[in-house]
Design a protein around this motif. Structure first.
Motif, mmCIF file in Angstrom:
data_model
loop_
_atom_site.group_PDB
_atom_site.id
_atom_site.type_symbol
_atom_site.label_atom_id
_atom_site.label_comp_id
_atom_site.label_asym_id
_atom_site.label_seq_id
_atom_site.Cartn_x
_atom_site.Cartn_y
_atom_site.Cartn_z
ATOM 1 N N VAL A 20 0.839 -1.198 0.000
ATOM 2 C CA VAL A 20 0.000 0.000 0.000
ATOM 3 C C VAL A 20 0.875 1.250 0.000
ATOM 4 N N LYS A 86 -3.624 6.360 -1.684
ATOM 5 C CA LYS A 86 -3.393 4.923 -1.510
ATOM 6 C C LYS A 86 -4.079 4.389 -0.250
ATOM 7 N N TRP A 90 -7.184 1.600 0.021
ATOM 8 C CA TRP A 90 -7.088 0.434 0.903
ATOM 9 C C TRP A 90 -8.305 0.383 1.820
ATOM 10 N N ASN A 108 -7.391 -8.076 2.075
ATOM 11 C CA ASN A 108 -6.649 -6.815 2.113
ATOM 12 C C ASN A 108 -5.956 -6.543 3.436
ATOM 13 N N LYS A 110 -2.904 -6.340 5.746
ATOM 14 C CA LYS A 110 -1.509 -6.075 5.400
ATOM 15 C C LYS A 110 -0.611 -6.186 6.622
#
Length: 165
Positions: A20, A86, A90, A108, A110
């Motif tokens: 990301v 960004k 996300w 998603n 991270k």
């Protein structure tokens, strides 16, 4: 007592999220480190009493309280390569479709890290986190009399958060 030869400068840090916000383009105004609250069992009530009326308690550690969360702040920008853009993408990917998102929360999550630097620019502390996602978004109010840039605050929730350095 140990000397503070190379104290951590609160203005020298780097925050990254894999896939990301990485590299030189990742720019944050501030970030906070989450609280560590130990979870204990057995402290709510006595387990017995002994001669002379002495009460016995048994308290055991059971890890940490739930999930960890921290806030990070960036300056709002419409540039497609900006940290602001960004992070919002996300956030949108993690939202359920019923809330206008793309409904891919599980895919998603991270990992990332927060690195702090001393006054000479050397890494002096590092925290790593995994299974994280943006759980809250807040944009500053729009105000024609304001004299600052618009800030966006993201609350990041993660399942594990540890200091590794």
């Amino acid at each position: 007592m140990a000397d503070l030869n190379k104290p951590i400068a609160p203005s020298s840090f780097y925050l990254e999220f894999s896939g990301v916000c990485e590299g030189e383009q990742s720019v944050f105004k501030n970030v906070n480190i989450p609280d560590y609250a130990p979870k204990v069992q057995g402290g709510q009530q006595a387990i017995g009493t002994t001669k002379g009326g002495k009460t016995l308690w048994q308290v055991n550690s059971a890890g940490f309280e739930g999930l960890f969360s921290f806030d990070c702040v960036c300056i709002a920008s419409g540039d497609g390569d900006s940290t602001s853009k960004k992070l919002y993408e996300w956030f949108e990917n993690c939202l359920p479709a019923s809330n206008g998102g793309k409904s891919n929360w599980g895919g998603n999550k991270k990992e990332g890290s927060i690195t702090a630097y001393d006054t000479d620019g050397n890494e002096i502390a590092k925290w790593q986190f995994i299974e994280s996602w943006p759980s809250k978004y807040k944009c500053a109010d729009l105000d024609v009399t304001a004299d600052a840039y618009i800030e966006e605050t993201y609350t990041i929730t993660c399942e594990k958060f540890n200091r590794v350095m």
